[in-house]
Design a protein around this motif. Sequence first.
Motif, short mmCIF file in Angstrom:
data_model
loop_
_atom_site.label_atom_id
_atom_site.label_comp_id
_atom_site.label_asym_id
_atom_site.label_seq_id
_atom_site.Cartn_x
_atom_site.Cartn_y
_atom_site.Cartn_z
N ASP A 194 -43.44 26.46 9.64
CA ASP A 194 -42.43 25.84 10.50
C ASP A 194 -42.04 24.45 10.07
OD1 ASP A 194 -44.89 24.77 11.23
OD2 ASP A 194 -44.77 25.41 13.33
N VAL A 195 -42.99 23.64 9.62
CA VAL A 195 -42.70 22.25 9.24
C VAL A 195 -43.62 21.81 8.11
CG1 VAL A 195 -44.24 21.28 11.02
CG2 VAL A 195 -42.35 19.89 10.13
N LEU A 196 -43.07 21.05 7.20
CA LEU A 196 -43.84 20.41 6.14
C LEU A 196 -43.51 18.92 6.14
CD1 LEU A 196 -43.27 22.91 3.18
CD2 LEU A 196 -45.40 22.57 4.45
N SER A 197 -44.50 18.11 5.79
CA SER A 197 -44.31 16.67 5.70
C SER A 197 -44.79 16.20 4.33
CB SER A 197 -45.13 15.94 6.76
OG SER A 197 -44.70 16.30 8.04
N TYR A 257 -42.57 30.75 22.82
CA TYR A 257 -43.21 29.84 23.77
C TYR A 257 -42.41 29.66 25.06
CZ TYR A 257 -46.06 28.65 19.70
OH TYR A 257 -46.87 28.70 18.61
N GLY A 258 -41.20 30.22 25.11
CA GLY A 258 -40.40 30.17 26.32
C GLY A 258 -39.80 28.81 26.63
N HIS A 259 -39.46 28.06 25.59
CA HIS A 259 -38.77 26.80 25.84
C HIS A 259 -37.55 26.69 24.91
CE1 HIS A 259 -42.16 25.40 23.07
NE2 HIS A 259 -41.09 25.29 22.33
N SER A 260 -36.81 25.61 25.03
CA SER A 260 -35.55 25.47 24.30
C SER A 260 -35.79 25.21 22.81
CB SER A 260 -34.73 24.32 24.88
OG SER A 260 -35.35 23.08 24.56
N LEU A 261 -34.77 25.55 22.04
CA LEU A 261 -34.81 25.24 20.61
C LEU A 261 -34.90 23.74 20.40
CD1 LEU A 261 -34.59 25.90 17.60
CD2 LEU A 261 -32.10 26.04 17.90
N GLU A 262 -34.21 22.97 21.22
CA GLU A 262 -34.24 21.52 21.09
C GLU A 262 -35.66 20.98 21.28
OE1 GLU A 262 -31.94 23.26 22.75
OE2 GLU A 262 -30.22 22.79 21.47
N ARG A 263 -36.39 21.56 22.23
CA ARG A 263 -37.77 21.13 22.46
C ARG A 263 -38.63 21.49 21.25
NH1 ARG A 263 -43.25 21.39 22.82
NH2 ARG A 263 -44.06 20.33 24.61
N GLU A 264 -38.44 22.68 20.71
CA GLU A 264 -39.24 23.10 19.55
C GLU A 264 -38.92 22.25 18.32
OE1 GLU A 264 -42.22 25.20 17.57
OE2 GLU A 264 -41.79 25.05 19.71
N LEU A 265 -37.64 21.98 18.08
CA LEU A 265 -37.28 21.11 16.96
C LEU A 265 -37.89 19.72 17.16
CD1 LEU A 265 -33.53 22.05 16.42
CD2 LEU A 265 -35.42 22.47 14.81
N GLY A 266 -37.85 19.22 18.39
CA GLY A 266 -38.45 17.92 18.69
C GLY A 266 -39.94 17.92 18.44
N PHE A 267 -40.62 18.97 18.89
CA PHE A 267 -42.06 19.10 18.67
C PHE A 267 -42.38 19.08 17.18
CE2 PHE A 267 -45.78 21.65 17.74
CZ PHE A 267 -46.74 21.10 18.58
N LEU A 268 -41.66 19.89 16.41
CA LEU A 268 -41.91 19.97 14.97
C LEU A 268 -41.61 18.65 14.27
CD1 LEU A 268 -40.50 23.54 14.27
CD2 LEU A 268 -42.91 22.86 14.47
N PHE A 269 -40.54 17.98 14.69
CA PHE A 269 -40.18 16.71 14.09
C PHE A 269 -41.24 15.64 14.36
CE2 PHE A 269 -38.08 12.56 14.27
CZ PHE A 269 -37.64 12.47 12.96
N VAL A 293 -44.69 11.70 23.49
CA VAL A 293 -43.36 11.39 22.98
C VAL A 293 -42.33 12.35 23.58
CG1 VAL A 293 -41.91 11.33 20.89
CG2 VAL A 293 -44.23 10.36 20.84
N LEU A 294 -42.64 13.63 23.55
CA LEU A 294 -41.71 14.64 24.08
C LEU A 294 -41.46 14.44 25.58
CD1 LEU A 294 -43.08 17.72 22.12
CD2 LEU A 294 -40.89 16.55 21.74
N LYS A 295 -42.52 14.10 26.30
CA LYS A 295 -42.38 13.87 27.74
C LYS A 295 -41.47 12.68 28.00
CE LYS A 295 -45.04 12.97 31.92
NZ LYS A 295 -46.39 12.77 32.50
N GLY A 300 -37.99 13.59 27.71
CA GLY A 300 -37.52 14.60 28.65
C GLY A 300 -37.50 16.01 28.08
N LEU A 301 -38.30 16.25 27.05
CA LEU A 301 -38.37 17.59 26.43
C LEU A 301 -39.66 18.29 26.83
CD1 LEU A 301 -37.02 16.78 22.85
CD2 LEU A 301 -35.87 18.06 24.65
N MET A 302 -39.68 18.74 28.06
CA MET A 302 -40.87 19.42 28.59
C MET A 302 -40.75 20.92 28.41
SD MET A 302 -42.40 16.74 29.45
CE MET A 302 -43.82 17.50 30.18
N ARG A 303 -41.88 21.57 28.49
CA ARG A 303 -41.90 23.05 28.39
C ARG A 303 -41.34 23.64 29.65
NH1 ARG A 303 -46.56 25.67 24.97
NH2 ARG A 303 -46.51 24.22 23.28
#
Length: 181
Positions: free
Chosen positions: A69-72, A133-145, A173-175, A178-181
């Motif tokens: 999903d993500v590499l750094s 996981y039942g949440h928005s794509l924006e939340r998932e992108l935020g989590f991965l970022f 950070v996500l909270k 405003g990017l909650m599950r």
Amino acid sequence: MTLSLEWIDEREGGAGSKVEQWMDQLEKLLHIAGRKEEVTDGIVTLTLTDDAGIQELNRQYRGLDKPTDVLSFSLVEGEDPDIHFNDEYEASEDGEEGEENWKDEVKSENPFADLLGDIVISVPRAEAQAAEYGHSLERELGFLFVHGFLHLLGHDHGDEEQERSMFAKQEEVLKEAGLMR
């Protein structure tokens, strides 16, 4: 200098206008995470790719022939990063035409001093995980970022305690954004 995000979308067709909205949100997350980690300066580069693109990087740099999903790729982690600069980046002493004179002494030794590193996210993986996981794509992108950003700074999740600490930082950070599950 300030903390900033540069990005490219290397996927065929890209995300159109959606990607601009994503970048606004990710830049907000970068500033929140940076403040919490006391990082005020630097450039983070984000690449949005597909599963094939991230699989190639995963194979090349981690020896794992599968998408993730993500590499750094940190340019600041550790005391002696394995990055070398050749003479073409050195400043000209005599100001010859066509050569840039570096005003910043640090940059004259390392013109990439402002770069914190690169984060690569597979958008198809993020879409699948958001649905799982039942949440928005924006939340998932935020989590991965944010996950990738913390890796750039040297955080890891190699054991249970490190994982709890890193994931707690991500959730804070996500909270705040405003990017909650």
